[in-house]
Scaffold this active site. Structure first.
Site, mmCIF file in Angstrom:
data_model
loop_
_atom_site.group_PDB
_atom_site.id
_atom_site.type_symbol
_atom_site.label_atom_id
_atom_site.label_comp_id
_atom_site.label_asym_id
_atom_site.label_seq_id
_atom_site.Cartn_x
_atom_site.Cartn_y
_atom_site.Cartn_z
ATOM 1 N N GLY A 1 29.754 105.217 34.188
ATOM 2 C CA GLY A 1 28.415 104.621 34.216
ATOM 3 C C GLY A 1 27.438 105.453 33.417
ATOM 4 O O GLY A 1 27.667 106.646 33.176
ATOM 5 N N GLN B 1 19.243 108.737 31.371
ATOM 6 C CA GLN B 1 20.171 109.700 30.758
ATOM 7 C C GLN B 1 20.131 109.672 29.234
ATOM 8 O O GLN B 1 20.693 110.551 28.581
ATOM 9 C CB GLN B 1 21.612 109.428 31.227
ATOM 10 C CG GLN B 1 21.824 109.703 32.700
ATOM 11 C CD GLN B 1 23.259 109.453 33.098
ATOM 12 O OE1 GLN B 1 23.651 108.334 33.369
ATOM 13 N NE2 GLN B 1 24.066 110.510 33.113
ATOM 14 N N CYS C 1 28.853 113.859 36.621
ATOM 15 C CA CYS C 1 27.788 113.134 35.926
ATOM 16 C C CYS C 1 27.766 113.575 34.472
ATOM 17 O O CYS C 1 27.898 114.759 34.183
ATOM 18 C CB CYS C 1 26.448 113.440 36.592
ATOM 19 S SG CYS C 1 25.046 112.616 35.817
ATOM 20 N N LEU C 2 27.611 112.613 33.568
ATOM 21 C CA LEU C 2 27.592 112.931 32.136
ATOM 22 C C LEU C 2 26.451 113.892 31.785
ATOM 23 O O LEU C 2 26.534 114.621 30.807
ATOM 24 C CB LEU C 2 27.452 111.640 31.316
ATOM 25 C CG LEU C 2 28.613 110.648 31.446
ATOM 26 C CD1 LEU C 2 28.264 109.340 30.749
ATOM 27 C CD2 LEU C 2 29.895 111.229 30.876
ATOM 28 N N HIS D 1 25.267 106.018 42.581
ATOM 29 C CA HIS D 1 25.024 107.160 41.688
ATOM 30 C C HIS D 1 24.054 106.756 40.571
ATOM 31 O O HIS D 1 23.082 107.463 40.302
ATOM 32 C CB HIS D 1 26.366 107.642 41.116
ATOM 33 C CG HIS D 1 26.258 108.766 40.131
ATOM 34 N ND1 HIS D 1 26.790 110.020 40.349
ATOM 35 C CD2 HIS D 1 25.681 108.836 38.907
ATOM 36 C CE1 HIS D 1 26.533 110.800 39.323
ATOM 37 N NE2 HIS D 1 25.867 110.108 38.414
ATOM 38 N N GLU D 2 24.315 105.608 39.944
ATOM 39 C CA GLU D 2 23.462 105.185 38.816
ATOM 40 C C GLU D 2 22.076 104.776 39.296
ATOM 41 O O GLU D 2 21.075 105.069 38.643
ATOM 42 C CB GLU D 2 24.120 104.036 38.043
ATOM 43 C CG GLU D 2 25.470 104.370 37.411
ATOM 44 C CD GLU D 2 25.484 105.663 36.602
ATOM 45 O OE1 GLU D 2 24.468 106.012 35.972
ATOM 46 O OE2 GLU D 2 26.528 106.349 36.620
ATOM 47 N N HIS E 1 19.795 107.644 39.654
ATOM 48 C CA HIS E 1 19.206 108.104 38.384
ATOM 49 C C HIS E 1 17.858 107.432 38.128
ATOM 50 O O HIS E 1 16.961 108.026 37.540
ATOM 51 C CB HIS E 1 20.138 107.770 37.207
ATOM 52 C CG HIS E 1 21.193 108.807 36.946
ATOM 53 N ND1 HIS E 1 20.906 110.107 36.621
ATOM 54 C CD2 HIS E 1 22.546 108.721 36.941
ATOM 55 C CE1 HIS E 1 22.034 110.784 36.434
ATOM 56 N NE2 HIS E 1 23.058 109.960 36.628
#
Ligand code: CO
Length: 165
Positions: free
Chosen positions: A45, A50, A88-89, A130-131, A134
């Site tokens: 995701g 981000q 996480c990226l 999670h997304e 953000h």
């Protein structure tokens, strides 16, 4: 176009994002670029903050053959929780257990301006949560146990220092 991912310490990761008012060509292009970026780095995701855009949208590819483009999500969380490892990226190299709702009901608008309602479990439920976090400036490292927080503190400080110089 593959976009640059913002790393822990960047301002955009900590801002509460704003609702998308109109799904115009600019929004569609950003979503397409987010999908391209997510696929390039084989992420599950990617949320708009981000890539430095504080709008309430994210893309998901949990490997079920559906690429979700999620705009203005609203989530209902189950009381039952489950703990699972996350990464996480924007926080490279850190993987820790996070306790989250076991199931969620998500309402959102997709890129075709259709209203979607989904009940999600397992990886999809986790990815939605999670997304969505953000979009409120919340990162998974905020939700790990106190012990895990202590263990990763130095790494996070190093990332922030690198970003802020
Ligand atoms: Co993330």
């Amino acid at each position: 176009m593959v976009l640059e991912i913002k790393i822990y310490g960047e301002e955009s990761l900590r801002i509460k994002s704003e609702e998308v008012k109109e799904i115009d060509s600019e929004i569609i292009e950003i979503l397409n670029n987010m999908v391209e970026t997510m696929e390039e780095i084989k992420g599950v995701g990617l949320a708009a903050p981000q890539i430095g855009i504080n709008k309430r949208m994210f893309v998901l590819n949990i490997g079920d053959g559906i690429i979700r483009k999620v705009i203005n999500p609203k989530i209902e969380y189950s009381k039952e929780t489950v703990e699972c490892e996350e990464g996480c990226l924007s926080i490279p190299g850190i993987y820790r257990n996070v306790k989250r709702a076991e199931t969620v009901k998500v309402e959102y608008t997709n890129e075709k301006n259709e209203k979607i309602v989904e009940e999600a479990t397992e990886l999809l439920a986790r990815a939605f949560q999670h997304e969505n976090d953000h979009l409120d400036g919340v990162l998974f490292t905020d939700k790990v146990s106190p012990v895990a927080k202590r263990l990763i503190r130095k790494k996070l400080q190093a990332m922030t220092k690198k970003v802020k110089g």
